[in-house]
Scaffold this motif. Structure first.
Motif, PDB file in Angstrom:
ATOM      1  N   GLU A  78     -12.003  45.639 -36.371  1.00  0.00           N
ATOM      2  CA  GLU A  78     -11.403  44.307 -36.167  1.00  0.00           C
ATOM      3  C   GLU A  78     -10.893  44.164 -34.731  1.00  0.00           C
ATOM      4  OE1 GLU A  78     -11.695  42.095 -38.383  1.00  0.00           O
ATOM      5  OE2 GLU A  78     -11.506  42.938 -40.391  1.00  0.00           O
ATOM      6  N   GLU A  79     -11.589  44.766 -33.745  1.00  0.00           N
ATOM      7  CA  GLU A  79     -11.058  44.780 -32.370  1.00  0.00           C
ATOM      8  C   GLU A  79     -10.781  43.383 -31.823  1.00  0.00           C
ATOM      9  OE1 GLU A  79     -13.918  46.890 -29.982  1.00  0.00           O
ATOM     10  OE2 GLU A  79     -15.462  45.367 -30.275  1.00  0.00           O
ATOM     11  N   GLU A  80     -11.557  42.375 -32.259  1.00  0.00           N
ATOM     12  CA  GLU A  80     -11.349  41.026 -31.697  1.00  0.00           C
ATOM     13  C   GLU A  80     -10.008  40.436 -32.133  1.00  0.00           C
ATOM     14  OE1 GLU A  80     -14.067  41.675 -33.821  1.00  0.00           O
ATOM     15  OE2 GLU A  80     -15.729  40.359 -33.290  1.00  0.00           O
ATOM     16  N   LEU A  81      -9.489  40.935 -33.276  1.00  0.00           N
ATOM     17  CA  LEU A  81      -8.352  40.243 -33.881  1.00  0.00           C
ATOM     18  C   LEU A  81      -7.024  40.991 -33.827  1.00  0.00           C
ATOM     19  CD1 LEU A  81     -10.057  38.853 -37.107  1.00  0.00           C
ATOM     20  CD2 LEU A  81      -9.218  37.544 -35.171  1.00  0.00           C
ATOM     21  N   ILE A  82      -7.081  42.312 -33.648  1.00  0.00           N
ATOM     22  CA  ILE A  82      -5.890  43.134 -33.888  1.00  0.00           C
ATOM     23  C   ILE A  82      -4.638  42.649 -33.143  1.00  0.00           C
ATOM     24  CG2 ILE A  82      -4.901  45.434 -33.434  1.00  0.00           C
ATOM     25  CD1 ILE A  82      -7.590  46.563 -34.425  1.00  0.00           C
ATOM     26  N   CYS A  83      -4.756  42.434 -31.818  1.00  0.00           N
ATOM     27  CA  CYS A  83      -3.553  42.111 -31.039  1.00  0.00           C
ATOM     28  C   CYS A  83      -2.968  40.764 -31.463  1.00  0.00           C
ATOM     29  CB  CYS A  83      -3.870  42.132 -29.544  1.00  0.00           C
ATOM     30  SG  CYS A  83      -4.342  43.790 -29.045  1.00  0.00           S
ATOM     31  N   VAL A 115       5.052  47.708 -39.993  1.00  0.00           N
ATOM     32  CA  VAL A 115       3.675  47.353 -40.340  1.00  0.00           C
ATOM     33  C   VAL A 115       2.869  48.650 -40.364  1.00  0.00           C
ATOM     34  CG1 VAL A 115       1.648  45.943 -39.831  1.00  0.00           C
ATOM     35  CG2 VAL A 115       3.897  45.140 -39.148  1.00  0.00           C
ATOM     36  N   VAL A 116       2.182  48.893 -41.486  1.00  0.00           N
ATOM     37  CA  VAL A 116       1.356  50.093 -41.610  1.00  0.00           C
ATOM     38  C   VAL A 116      -0.105  49.669 -41.514  1.00  0.00           C
ATOM     39  CG1 VAL A 116       0.729  52.029 -43.109  1.00  0.00           C
ATOM     40  CG2 VAL A 116       3.078  51.150 -43.130  1.00  0.00           C
ATOM     41  N   TYR A 117      -0.745  50.004 -40.392  1.00  0.00           N
ATOM     42  CA  TYR A 117      -2.167  49.701 -40.244  1.00  0.00           C
ATOM     43  C   TYR A 117      -2.954  50.919 -40.696  1.00  0.00           C
ATOM     44  CZ  TYR A 117      -0.964  45.629 -37.440  1.00  0.00           C
ATOM     45  OH  TYR A 117      -0.472  44.417 -37.013  1.00  0.00           O
ATOM     46  N   VAL A 118      -3.946  50.706 -41.553  1.00  0.00           N
ATOM     47  CA  VAL A 118      -4.781  51.823 -41.984  1.00  0.00           C
ATOM     48  C   VAL A 118      -6.134  51.661 -41.321  1.00  0.00           C
ATOM     49  CG1 VAL A 118      -5.752  53.054 -43.939  1.00  0.00           C
ATOM     50  CG2 VAL A 118      -3.591  51.816 -44.198  1.00  0.00           C
ATOM     51  N   ASN A 119      -6.447  52.557 -40.380  1.00  0.00           N
ATOM     52  CA  ASN A 119      -7.737  52.483 -39.709  1.00  0.00           C
ATOM     53  C   ASN A 119      -8.771  53.190 -40.599  1.00  0.00           C
ATOM     54  OD1 ASN A 119      -9.635  52.051 -37.551  1.00  0.00           O
ATOM     55  ND2 ASN A 119      -9.510  54.249 -37.259  1.00  0.00           N
ATOM     56  N   ASP A 120      -9.663  52.365 -41.162  1.00  0.00           N
ATOM     57  CA  ASP A 120     -10.599  52.878 -42.160  1.00  0.00           C
ATOM     58  C   ASP A 120     -11.904  53.329 -41.485  1.00  0.00           C
ATOM     59  OD1 ASP A 120     -11.806  53.430 -44.544  1.00  0.00           O
ATOM     60  OD2 ASP A 120     -12.215  51.347 -45.076  1.00  0.00           O
ATOM     61  N   SER A 149     -10.878  49.605 -32.420  1.00  0.00           N
ATOM     62  CA  SER A 149      -9.706  49.261 -33.251  1.00  0.00           C
ATOM     63  C   SER A 149      -8.628  50.337 -33.193  1.00  0.00           C
ATOM     64  CB  SER A 149     -10.120  49.066 -34.713  1.00  0.00           C
ATOM     65  OG  SER A 149     -10.969  47.977 -34.826  1.00  0.00           O
ATOM     66  N   LEU A 150      -9.027  51.618 -33.326  1.00  0.00           N
ATOM     67  CA  LEU A 150      -8.032  52.691 -33.380  1.00  0.00           C
ATOM     68  C   LEU A 150      -7.230  52.765 -32.080  1.00  0.00           C
ATOM     69  CD1 LEU A 150      -6.753  55.019 -34.920  1.00  0.00           C
ATOM     70  CD2 LEU A 150      -8.527  56.516 -34.007  1.00  0.00           C
ATOM     71  N   GLU A 151      -7.913  52.642 -30.933  1.00  0.00           N
ATOM     72  CA  GLU A 151      -7.205  52.698 -29.646  1.00  0.00           C
ATOM     73  C   GLU A 151      -6.203  51.541 -29.561  1.00  0.00           C
ATOM     74  OE1 GLU A 151     -11.087  53.028 -29.113  1.00  0.00           O
ATOM     75  OE2 GLU A 151     -10.290  54.863 -29.990  1.00  0.00           O
ATOM     76  N   LEU A 152      -6.652  50.353 -29.993  1.00  0.00           N
ATOM     77  CA  LEU A 152      -5.750  49.188 -29.937  1.00  0.00           C
ATOM     78  C   LEU A 152      -4.544  49.410 -30.847  1.00  0.00           C
ATOM     79  CD1 LEU A 152      -8.415  46.317 -29.985  1.00  0.00           C
ATOM     80  CD2 LEU A 152      -6.921  46.943 -28.093  1.00  0.00           C
ATOM     81  N   LEU A 153      -4.799  49.946 -32.031  1.00  0.00           N
ATOM     82  CA  LEU A 153      -3.691  50.184 -32.973  1.00  0.00           C
ATOM     83  C   LEU A 153      -2.725  51.220 -32.402  1.00  0.00           C
ATOM     84  CD1 LEU A 153      -5.577  50.265 -36.406  1.00  0.00           C
ATOM     85  CD2 LEU A 153      -4.111  48.456 -35.534  1.00  0.00           C
ATOM     86  N   ASN A 154      -3.272  52.286 -31.809  1.00  0.00           N
ATOM     87  CA  ASN A 154      -2.398  53.301 -31.222  1.00  0.00           C
ATOM     88  C   ASN A 154      -1.587  52.716 -30.071  1.00  0.00           C
ATOM     89  OD1 ASN A 154      -2.934  55.352 -32.984  1.00  0.00           O
ATOM     90  ND2 ASN A 154      -4.686  56.120 -31.822  1.00  0.00           N
ATOM     91  N   GLY A 155      -2.182  51.781 -29.338  1.00  0.00           N
ATOM     92  CA  GLY A 155      -1.458  51.084 -28.269  1.00  0.00           C
ATOM     93  C   GLY A 155      -0.280  50.309 -28.849  1.00  0.00           C
ATOM     94  N   LEU A 156      -0.511  49.610 -29.957  1.00  0.00           N
ATOM     95  CA  LEU A 156       0.566  48.839 -30.601  1.00  0.00           C
ATOM     96  C   LEU A 156       1.668  49.792 -31.059  1.00  0.00           C
ATOM     97  CD1 LEU A 156      -1.384  46.325 -32.895  1.00  0.00           C
ATOM     98  CD2 LEU A 156      -0.173  45.809 -30.778  1.00  0.00           C
TER      99      LEU A 156
END
Ligand code: UDP
Ligand code: MG
Length: 323
Positions: A11-16, A35-40, A46-53
């Motif tokens: 979901e890289e287009e939407l995460i931020c 917020v618990v994001y589960v990177n499936d 997506s994972l890099e963006l989530l780790n950034g958040l």
């Protein structure tokens, strides 16, 4: 604290944008949150963006799965990780609108233990899915042995008590909207309009949707197993009718034809009866294997005097054992 669990797959287009909208909605509801994001097993960034958040905000937790386990696998991992007194489940593509979060939280604060977000309307890009979703809910509504709110997906809030009951359910083929209804507790409904996803394509394959629909029906209905009994009744009635009509006809050839057909229906009926009996046993084996509890206690109302005497009795016993 309120936890929001979001499964994420490519979901890289939407995460931020999504995180910003969720954070704003939770801030407007007030109180502590995570917020618990589960990177499936995403294969994009997506994972890099989530780790950034996560690095920027300590209220973000990222659960990284070992591979792509599918929507329900990701959700289960998130539900086990969430620490909140209430946990909200939602998809990360804006189809479950973040602006509805304060309504879910308000309903929980007013005493509801399970708040289900039900779709008032639904927009889908795929014409086939737009036709199939209402059909699925109609079939599920007709077959289900336990009332499950229709037109509701995972988008919901569960109080810690309800969540612990759902998490304790060991079954592997999970239909979460069904389990959430099955555990009971005080329920409330919030209506919302479901729009199409904001960017990208749907991530669930058609086959996985069919599997999910089958999970829903088989987890909450014995009726398909009992279909052979209905067919047995039909077959036996046909056999009886054909046998009776042999008494009316005069031509020996027709009589033989009717006799053979009656025998076929009769034998078919016997086979269906045995399949039906097997079905009843298989249904019970299925129940035992799933190991769902016989009942779930929500509260025990007991006088405080009795509680005090029980506590002191327990402490006396402890003292006695220590001695
Ligand atoms: N998703 C996931 N694992 C998958 C497929 C999807 O975690 O194998 C996530 C996805 O990123 C999204 C949510 O589950 O946040 C719902 O997926 P999607 O929007 O594709 O499903 P639909 O809304 O079309 O039923
Ligand atoms: Mg979606």
């Amino acid at each position: 604290m309120i936890s929001v669990v979001v499964p994420i797959y490519n979901e890289e287009e939407l995460i931020c944008q999504f995180h910003e909208a969720v954070a704003n909605a939770l801030d407007s509801a007030g109180g502590e949150w995570e917020v618990v994001y589960v990177n499936d097993g995403s294969v994009d960034s997506s994972l890099e963006l989530l780790n950034g958040l996560q690095a920027a905000d300590s209220r973000v937790t990222v659960v990284e799965l070992s591979r792509n386990w599918g929507h329900m696998g990701a959700i289960s991992a998130g539900l086990e990780t969430a620490r909140g007194r209430a946990v909200i489940l939602m998809d990360g593509d804006f189809q479950d609108p973040p602006e509805v979060l304060p309504q879910l939280i308000d309903a929980w604060r007013e005493g509801a233990e399970v708040v289900v977000a039900v779709r008032r309307s639904r927009q889908e890009r795929s014409k086939v899915l737009a036709k199939l979703f209402p059909l699925f809910y109609r079939v599920l509504g007709a077959l289900s042995d336990y009332p499950i709110p229709l037109n509701a997906g995972i988008f919901s809030l569960m109080d810690r008590k309800a969540l612990d009951s759902v998490n304790a359910m060991g079954e592997k083929n999970r239909y979460l909207p069904g389990l959430r209804a099955w555990v009971g507790y005080q329920n409330a409904i919030v209506y919302y309009d479901r729009h199409d996803r904001l960017a990208g394509d749907g991530k669930l394959s058609f086959i996985s949707r069919i599997k999910y629909a089958m999970d829903a029906i088989t987890s909450f209905s014995y009726k398909p197993l009992r279909l052979s009994f209905a067919l047995f009744c039909f077959s036996t009635c046909m056999a009886a009718l054909l046998a009776l009509s042999m008494l009316i006809v005069k031509s020996p050839l027709t009589m033989v034809g009717l006799g053979v057909s009656a025998a076929v229906f009769f034998i078919g009926g016997l086979v269906l009866l045995s399949v039906g009996v097997l079905g009843e046993y298989i249904g019970r084996v299925y129940d035992e294997v799933r190991g769902r509890p016989l009942s779930i206690i929500s509260k025990v109302h007991r006088s405080s005097a009795l509680m005090a005497s029980q506590t002191s009795g327990y402490q006396d016993e402890k003292r006695h054992r220590a001695a």
